[in-house]
Enzyme design. Structure first.
Site, PDB file in Angstrom:
ATOM      1  N   THR A  11       0.817  -1.209   0.000  1.00 48.77           N
ATOM      2  CA  THR A  11       0.000   0.000   0.000  1.00 48.77           C
ATOM      3  C   THR A  11       0.857   1.268   0.000  1.00 48.77           C
ATOM      4  O   THR A  11       2.033   1.246   0.353  1.00 48.77           O
ATOM      5  CB  THR A  11      -0.926   0.051   1.235  1.00 48.77           C
ATOM      6  OG1 THR A  11      -0.143   0.133   2.416  1.00 48.77           O
ATOM      7  CG2 THR A  11      -1.823  -1.165   1.300  1.00 48.77           C
ATOM      8  N   ASP A  12       0.210   2.362  -0.391  1.00 55.08           N
ATOM      9  CA  ASP A  12       0.865   3.662  -0.328  1.00 55.08           C
ATOM     10  C   ASP A  12       0.382   4.397   0.925  1.00 55.08           C
ATOM     11  O   ASP A  12      -0.342   3.836   1.747  1.00 55.08           O
ATOM     12  CB  ASP A  12       0.602   4.474  -1.605  1.00 55.08           C
ATOM     13  CG  ASP A  12      -0.878   4.741  -1.852  1.00 55.08           C
ATOM     14  OD1 ASP A  12      -1.699   4.661  -0.911  1.00 55.08           O
ATOM     15  OD2 ASP A  12      -1.224   5.041  -3.006  1.00 55.08           O
ATOM     16  N   GLN A  13       0.748   5.643   1.075  1.00 54.24           N
ATOM     17  CA  GLN A  13       0.403   6.410   2.265  1.00 54.24           C
ATOM     18  C   GLN A  13      -1.109   6.587   2.438  1.00 54.24           C
ATOM     19  O   GLN A  13      -1.597   6.788   3.534  1.00 54.24           O
ATOM     20  CB  GLN A  13       1.091   7.774   2.214  1.00 54.24           C
ATOM     21  CG  GLN A  13       1.020   8.526   3.515  1.00 54.24           C
ATOM     22  CD  GLN A  13       1.896   9.766   3.493  1.00 54.24           C
ATOM     23  OE1 GLN A  13       2.439  10.135   2.475  1.00 54.24           O
ATOM     24  NE2 GLN A  13       2.022  10.416   4.633  1.00 54.24           N
ATOM     25  N   MET A  14      -1.855   6.437   1.340  1.00 53.65           N
ATOM     26  CA  MET A  14      -3.313   6.594   1.409  1.00 53.65           C
ATOM     27  C   MET A  14      -4.017   5.277   1.744  1.00 53.65           C
ATOM     28  O   MET A  14      -5.236   5.219   1.804  1.00 53.65           O
ATOM     29  CB  MET A  14      -3.839   7.128   0.072  1.00 53.65           C
ATOM     30  CG  MET A  14      -3.312   8.517  -0.253  1.00 53.65           C
ATOM     31  SD  MET A  14      -3.862   9.124  -1.869  1.00 53.65           S
ATOM     32  CE  MET A  14      -2.997   8.031  -2.988  1.00 53.65           C
ATOM     33  N   VAL A  16      -4.006   2.658  -0.160  1.00 53.40           N
ATOM     34  CA  VAL A  16      -4.414   2.061  -1.436  1.00 53.40           C
ATOM     35  C   VAL A  16      -3.236   1.260  -1.986  1.00 53.40           C
ATOM     36  O   VAL A  16      -2.079   1.643  -1.822  1.00 53.40           O
ATOM     37  CB  VAL A  16      -4.826   3.173  -2.434  1.00 53.40           C
ATOM     38  CG1 VAL A  16      -5.118   2.612  -3.802  1.00 53.40           C
ATOM     39  CG2 VAL A  16      -6.024   3.944  -1.896  1.00 53.40           C
TER      40      VAL A  16
END
Length: 137
Positions: A11-14, A16
């Site tokens: 995942t990324d920081q969001m 997602v």
């Protein structure tokens, strides 16, 4: 259809799934497609041939999230003498919604990197896989 639950590291920081993860999922779906034929990519390479990707198309419809149960689907188009095209769908297993769709185009090459014609044995195997995928819907 293979299934996967994305890792937190995907995942990324969001929260997602990072866009690049789709390429790994496509590779996994491709490998599972071959395994359903009792064949592996390793056996393909042992025949002296390889399938490098020369083009990728990806369309992200909806985000995928950490720990979401996903289905990975691969379908092979009729192979050419020196080309193979796979189409993919990544779906939410719960709702069936398509999250990601894509295509990879592969050249059939020898160990020297030069284009090679697919052997009749491998072509027959891939054609059998196309028939099977048609029967599965």
């Amino acid at each position: 259809v293979a299934t996967v639950r994305p890792l937190y590291a995907d995942t990324d920081q969001m929260g997602v799934i990072n866009h690049a993860v789709a390429l790994r999922w496509f590779e996994r779906a491709r490998a599972e497609w071959l395994r359903r034929l009792d064949y592996t990519y390793r056996e393909f390479e042992e025949s002296g041939l390889m399938l490098p990707v020369y083009e990728v198309q990806i369309r992200y419809h909806k985000p995928a999230y950490y720990d979401q149960l996903l289905g990975l689907e691969a379908r092979l188009s009729l192979p050419g003498a020196v080309r193979v095209v796979f189409d993919y769908r990544v779906v939410d297993q719960k709702s069936g919604a398509a999250l990601i769709e894509g295509t990879t185009r592969h050249a059939v090459v020898g160990r020297d990197g030069r284009p090679r014609r697919m052997t009749q044995e491998i072509r027959t195997l891939l054609e059998r896989g196309i028939v099977q995928q048609g029967q599965q819907g």
